[in-house]
Design an enzyme around this catalytic site. Structure first.
Site, short mmCIF file in Angstrom:
data_model
loop_
_atom_site.label_atom_id
_atom_site.label_comp_id
_atom_site.label_asym_id
_atom_site.label_seq_id
_atom_site.Cartn_x
_atom_site.Cartn_y
_atom_site.Cartn_z
N ASP A 184 7.99 21.66 -29.12
CA ASP A 184 7.18 22.33 -28.46
C ASP A 184 7.01 21.55 -27.05
O ASP A 184 6.54 20.53 -27.21
CB ASP A 184 5.94 22.70 -28.97
CG ASP A 184 5.27 24.04 -28.59
OD1 ASP A 184 6.03 25.04 -28.40
OD2 ASP A 184 4.14 24.03 -28.28
N HIS A 200 10.90 14.99 -19.97
CA HIS A 200 10.04 15.15 -21.14
C HIS A 200 10.95 15.02 -22.46
O HIS A 200 10.69 14.33 -23.44
CB HIS A 200 8.91 15.98 -20.96
CG HIS A 200 9.42 17.33 -20.76
ND1 HIS A 200 10.12 17.63 -19.72
CD2 HIS A 200 9.20 18.59 -21.22
CE1 HIS A 200 10.53 18.80 -19.55
NE2 HIS A 200 9.95 19.35 -20.53
N ARG A 201 11.70 16.09 -22.75
CA ARG A 201 12.45 16.38 -23.66
C ARG A 201 13.51 15.22 -23.94
O ARG A 201 13.71 14.79 -25.41
CB ARG A 201 13.23 17.84 -23.78
CG ARG A 201 13.88 18.43 -25.07
CD ARG A 201 14.07 20.08 -24.71
NE ARG A 201 12.91 20.71 -24.60
CZ ARG A 201 12.84 20.91 -23.04
NH1 ARG A 201 13.68 20.86 -22.11
NH2 ARG A 201 11.86 21.77 -22.74
P1 IMP Z 1 8.06 26.54 -25.97
O1 IMP Z 1 9.33 27.20 -26.25
O2 IMP Z 1 7.26 27.01 -26.78
O3 IMP Z 1 8.36 25.19 -26.27
O4 IMP Z 1 7.69 26.81 -24.82
C1 IMP Z 1 8.20 26.13 -23.62
C2 IMP Z 1 7.63 26.64 -22.33
O5 IMP Z 1 7.63 25.64 -21.29
C3 IMP Z 1 8.99 27.40 -21.64
O6 IMP Z 1 9.15 28.59 -21.76
C4 IMP Z 1 8.98 26.86 -20.19
O7 IMP Z 1 7.90 27.81 -19.64
C5 IMP Z 1 8.08 25.71 -19.95
N1 IMP Z 1 9.05 24.43 -20.27
C6 IMP Z 1 9.12 23.58 -21.31
N2 IMP Z 1 10.09 22.60 -20.99
C7 IMP Z 1 10.49 22.90 -19.68
C8 IMP Z 1 11.37 22.39 -18.68
O8 IMP Z 1 12.06 21.40 -19.06
N3 IMP Z 1 11.57 22.82 -17.40
C9 IMP Z 1 10.75 24.03 -17.23
N4 IMP Z 1 9.91 24.65 -18.06
C10 IMP Z 1 9.93 23.92 -19.28
#
Ligand code: IMP
Length: 193
Positions: A70, A178-179
């Site tokens: 997340d 970050h990831r």
């Molecule tokens: P998750 O899928 O609940 O982790 O939501 C992550 C959300 O954070 C995504 O839909 C993006 O809006 C934002 N996000 C997370 N990682 C990235 C990245 O590497 N680049 C740009 N936006 C990110």
């Protein structure tokens, strides 16, 4: 190296980034590969809770080794918004254009543009949960630049760079994101088993 492992995401960009990062070190399976089409509800209020909800859902329903991330954007001047609500900041889930627009509007006239991307990964390996985190600091641009990546990439300039994430190749973003940092920790953990 132990194999195989499911990455619990429906986000193809995330899947591609993680697959590029792991290379042939892991036998990565997607949710499609295991026939999971459900949207896993993210009801937590922290990255850690949401990552855990997703990985536990897959483990409990499919009994496979798996991990989920997340992640989101935290902006200092906005009290760390959008944070866990990054994907649905402007309302509709996954509307990146509207989310970016909202960030730019909320930051209008504000000089402090400091922000960071954060990822928390929950890994379930042999029924035990382990967490890995990654952070990248940067600033929010005044307008979108670049066409690579996804989400907030066009407005995020990582510290030490003069280009946005959306101007970087996946390879370049994967060295500092970050990831990627959280994934390096996960890979090191599995390699040490
Ligand atoms: P998750 O899928 O609940 O982790 O939501 C992550 C959300 O954070 C995504 O839909 C993006 O809006 C934002 N996000 C997370 N990682 C990235 C990245 O590497 N680049 C740009 N936006 C990110």
């Amino acid at each position: 190296m132990p194999n195989p492992i499911v990455f619990a995401t429906h986000n193809n960009h995330k899947l591609q980034e993680v697959a590029a990062k792991t290379g042939n070190q892991l036998q990565l399976l997607s949710l499609t590969d295991i026939g999971c089409t459900e949207d896993i509800p993210e009801t937590g209020v922290t990255f850690r809770e949401n990552a855990s909800i997703k990985s536990c859902y897959i483990f409990n329903n499919y009994k496979v080794n798996c991990f989920a991330d997340d992640s989101g954007l935290e902006i200092e001047a906005l009290n760390n918004e959008p944070g866990v609500y990054s994907a649905r900041y402007a309302g509709e889930h996954g509307n990146h254009e509207a989310n970016i627009e909202k960030v730019l509007n909320n930051l209008k006239g504000i000089e402090n543009r400091k922000a960071r991307f954060r990822t928390v990964i929950s890994l379930i390996w042999n029924g035990e949960e382990h967490f890995f985190e990654g952070t990248v600091n940067g600033t929010i641009r005044h307008e979108r630049v670049g066409a690579q990546g996804f989400g907030y990439d066009p407005i995020f300039e990582p510290e030490g760079y003069t280009i946005t994430f959306a101007e970087m190749s996946m390879e370049e973003k994967n060295r500092i994101s970050h990831r990627a940092i959280a994934m390096e920790k996960l890979i090191a953990f599995l390699n040490a088993l």
